[in-house]
Design a protein around this motif. Sequence first.
Motif, PDB file in Angstrom:
ATOM      1  N   GLU A 193      13.289 -10.913   7.544  1.00 48.81           N
ATOM      2  CA  GLU A 193      12.838  -9.902   6.587  1.00 48.81           C
ATOM      3  C   GLU A 193      11.593  -9.194   7.092  1.00 48.81           C
ATOM      4  OE1 GLU A 193      11.316  -9.885   1.983  1.00 48.81           O
ATOM      5  OE2 GLU A 193      13.217 -10.871   2.490  1.00 48.81           O
ATOM      6  N   VAL A 194      11.613  -7.874   7.014  1.00 51.88           N
ATOM      7  CA  VAL A 194      10.465  -7.058   7.393  1.00 51.88           C
ATOM      8  C   VAL A 194       9.533  -6.960   6.187  1.00 51.88           C
ATOM      9  CG1 VAL A 194       9.715  -4.790   8.207  1.00 51.88           C
ATOM     10  CG2 VAL A 194      11.895  -5.742   8.981  1.00 51.88           C
ATOM     11  N   PRO A 195       8.221  -7.111   6.365  1.00 48.11           N
ATOM     12  CA  PRO A 195       7.298  -6.968   5.227  1.00 48.11           C
ATOM     13  C   PRO A 195       7.433  -5.591   4.575  1.00 48.11           C
ATOM     14  CG  PRO A 195       6.165  -7.926   7.110  1.00 48.11           C
ATOM     15  CD  PRO A 195       7.515  -7.481   7.598  1.00 48.11           C
ATOM     16  N   LEU A 244       6.736  -1.257   5.651  1.00 46.87           N
ATOM     17  CA  LEU A 244       7.668  -0.127   5.518  1.00 46.87           C
ATOM     18  C   LEU A 244       7.083   0.981   4.639  1.00 46.87           C
ATOM     19  CD1 LEU A 244      11.150  -1.853   5.151  1.00 46.87           C
ATOM     20  CD2 LEU A 244      10.157  -0.766   7.162  1.00 46.87           C
ATOM     21  N   THR A 245       6.403   0.622   3.550  1.00 46.40           N
ATOM     22  CA  THR A 245       5.800   1.664   2.714  1.00 46.40           C
ATOM     23  C   THR A 245       4.710   2.403   3.478  1.00 46.40           C
ATOM     24  OG1 THR A 245       4.256   0.070   1.727  1.00 46.40           O
ATOM     25  CG2 THR A 245       6.316   0.495   0.552  1.00 46.40           C
ATOM     26  N   ALA A 246       4.013   1.695   4.376  1.00 46.59           N
ATOM     27  CA  ALA A 246       3.007   2.360   5.207  1.00 46.59           C
ATOM     28  C   ALA A 246       3.664   3.306   6.201  1.00 46.59           C
ATOM     29  CB  ALA A 246       2.156   1.326   5.939  1.00 46.59           C
ATOM     30  N   LEU A 247       4.769   2.864   6.809  1.00 50.06           N
ATOM     31  CA  LEU A 247       5.483   3.722   7.759  1.00 50.06           C
ATOM     32  C   LEU A 247       6.011   4.976   7.078  1.00 50.06           C
ATOM     33  CD1 LEU A 247       7.503   1.075   9.833  1.00 50.06           C
ATOM     34  CD2 LEU A 247       5.582   2.487  10.632  1.00 50.06           C
ATOM     35  N   LEU A 248       6.413   4.845   5.813  1.00 50.27           N
ATOM     36  CA  LEU A 248       6.876   6.008   5.056  1.00 50.27           C
ATOM     37  C   LEU A 248       5.705   6.829   4.536  1.00 50.27           C
ATOM     38  CD1 LEU A 248       9.711   4.321   2.943  1.00 50.27           C
ATOM     39  CD2 LEU A 248      10.025   5.922   4.829  1.00 50.27           C
ATOM     40  N   GLY A 249       4.651   6.137   4.105  1.00 52.83           N
ATOM     41  CA  GLY A 249       3.558   6.821   3.438  1.00 52.83           C
ATOM     42  C   GLY A 249       2.667   7.625   4.348  1.00 52.83           C
ATOM     43  N   VAL A 250       2.397   7.122   5.550  1.00 48.23           N
ATOM     44  CA  VAL A 250       1.486   7.835   6.454  1.00 48.23           C
ATOM     45  C   VAL A 250       2.025   9.217   6.823  1.00 48.23           C
ATOM     46  CG1 VAL A 250       0.453   7.806   8.751  1.00 48.23           C
ATOM     47  CG2 VAL A 250       0.375   5.759   7.333  1.00 48.23           C
ATOM     48  N   PRO A 251       3.292   9.358   7.270  1.00 45.69           N
ATOM     49  CA  PRO A 251       3.792  10.710   7.567  1.00 45.69           C
ATOM     50  C   PRO A 251       3.775  11.635   6.355  1.00 45.69           C
ATOM     51  CG  PRO A 251       5.244   9.049   8.509  1.00 45.69           C
ATOM     52  CD  PRO A 251       4.290   8.333   7.606  1.00 45.69           C
ATOM     53  N   GLY A 276       0.788  -1.216   0.000  1.00 47.82           N
ATOM     54  CA  GLY A 276       0.000   0.000   0.000  1.00 47.82           C
ATOM     55  C   GLY A 276       0.823   1.271   0.000  1.00 47.82           C
ATOM     56  N   PHE A 277       0.158   2.384  -0.226  1.00 47.35           N
ATOM     57  CA  PHE A 277       0.646   3.750  -0.110  1.00 47.35           C
ATOM     58  C   PHE A 277       1.547   4.213  -1.253  1.00 47.35           C
ATOM     59  CE2 PHE A 277      -0.813   3.339   4.243  1.00 47.35           C
ATOM     60  CZ  PHE A 277      -1.333   4.598   4.479  1.00 47.35           C
ATOM     61  N   VAL A 278       2.106   3.307  -2.061  1.00 50.75           N
ATOM     62  CA  VAL A 278       2.940   3.748  -3.181  1.00 50.75           C
ATOM     63  C   VAL A 278       2.088   4.524  -4.183  1.00 50.75           C
ATOM     64  CG1 VAL A 278       4.423   3.029  -5.086  1.00 50.75           C
ATOM     65  CG2 VAL A 278       4.537   1.826  -2.890  1.00 50.75           C
ATOM     66  N   GLY A 279       0.968   3.931  -4.591  1.00 46.70           N
ATOM     67  CA  GLY A 279       0.093   4.597  -5.549  1.00 46.70           C
ATOM     68  C   GLY A 279      -0.632   5.790  -4.988  1.00 46.70           C
ATOM     69  N   ALA A 296      12.569   0.723  -0.161  1.00 49.44           N
ATOM     70  CA  ALA A 296      11.775   0.044   0.867  1.00 49.44           C
ATOM     71  C   ALA A 296      12.123  -1.443   0.922  1.00 49.44           C
ATOM     72  CB  ALA A 296      10.283   0.230   0.599  1.00 49.44           C
ATOM     73  N   ASP A 297      12.293  -2.067  -0.235  1.00 46.22           N
ATOM     74  CA  ASP A 297      12.627  -3.491  -0.249  1.00 46.22           C
ATOM     75  C   ASP A 297      14.051  -3.729   0.236  1.00 46.22           C
ATOM     76  OD1 ASP A 297      12.024  -6.298  -0.990  1.00 46.22           O
ATOM     77  OD2 ASP A 297      13.610  -5.964  -2.455  1.00 46.22           O
ATOM     78  N   THR A 298      14.966  -2.823  -0.110  1.00 42.72           N
ATOM     79  CA  THR A 298      16.334  -2.957   0.387  1.00 42.72           C
ATOM     80  C   THR A 298      16.365  -2.876   1.909  1.00 42.72           C
ATOM     81  OG1 THR A 298      17.190  -1.941  -1.644  1.00 42.72           O
ATOM     82  CG2 THR A 298      18.672  -2.011   0.252  1.00 42.72           C
ATOM     83  N   ALA A 299      15.600  -1.944   2.456  1.00 39.34           N
ATOM     84  CA  ALA A 299      15.516  -1.840   3.916  1.00 39.34           C
ATOM     85  C   ALA A 299      14.859  -3.081   4.508  1.00 39.34           C
ATOM     86  CB  ALA A 299      14.732  -0.588   4.302  1.00 39.34           C
ATOM     87  N   ALA A 300      13.844  -3.614   3.816  1.00 42.21           N
ATOM     88  CA  ALA A 300      13.109  -4.769   4.333  1.00 42.21           C
ATOM     89  C   ALA A 300      14.011  -5.978   4.526  1.00 42.21           C
ATOM     90  CB  ALA A 300      11.961  -5.121   3.391  1.00 42.21           C
TER      91      ALA A 300
END
Length: 345
Positions: free
Chosen positions: A320-322, A326-333, A272-275, A308-312
């Motif tokens: 491995e972190v989903p 991570l995209t949600a943690l970045l996208g919400v702020p 989520g949150f990419v689009g 995000a995938d590199t961090a995951a």
Amino acid sequence: MARLAVGRSVIVVTLASTALVASAAVALALGSVDVPLERVLAVLRRRLGAGGEVTILEDQLVWQLRLPRVMGAIAAGAVLALCGAVLQSLTRNDLADPFLLGVSSGATVGAVTVMVLGIGVGGLVASAAVSAAAFAGALAALAVVLVIAAAGGQGLTPHRTVLAGVAVAYLCSAYTSVVVIMHAEGDAARRVLSWTLGSLAGLRWDSALVLLGAAVVAMVWFFAYADRLDAFTFGEVSAQSLGVPVTATRWVLMVATALVTATTVAYVGVIGFVGLVVPHLVRPVVGHHHRAVLPASAVGGALLLVWADTAARSLVDRQEVPVGALTALLGVPVLIWLMARRPRT
């Protein structure tokens, strides 16, 4: 003024593309086992026929495991961001994203049915069965949404389409919850959680090439409709006055976004949150003309998902972190920041 805007967008996309290439190289080097960048380049040179000596481990890590994953991240990020930009224009809804049409929920139904109930799965074909079931579920959900939205002879309006998508998403979510609670145990529950939060861990060259193909199709298809999308920005009446076939265009583009999103979700799960976020980030930089917004969104989405995938796969040792988390943690702020800086309407 128009030439200035076009020139600025070309510069932005060129710089972002350069950053994407550099990011991909860094992503190939980083992971649970780091590979020096010069060794990464040596593997690539050898595989491209330029010669050089590399170890079997380096070749396996860089070429067989990480490069398909990076290519898949680039393709999936580009598709999700492109679909977000298109849907936000079509529906004139700033919160629209690729999963607005219930596609992700339908894909989840298909994937969970296979993973938990084991329908059609046997041995080595399990992964392919999950992807096929997710794709079929996404298309089935889309068909239901479009039928509901078009019922009553009122056409495919944005308001009805969004409501139909929400209704189908809730129905799919209810089915998924019941199946998981009643039947999922141990490894099946873990696989369901991983898939619903998104993961690129299973990507290999065959699936990465499918995703790259979907990204190319999406870019070419949507770019051909860039001028019509510009007309939609000012509403349906304005678009019709400019000679745009509103209903036909909306049907074609919604089906197209659902198809390429379904293909992406079938291989990488729900991310989520990419689009949602990326198109909002690029518009203040390149303007609102879709000939600039679409390529900028594609590169921006690719950049976001690569990092995000590199961090995951790098943040936690041996785990491995989903990537969807991570995209949600970045996208919400980012979404909160965008809301705060936008004037009230």
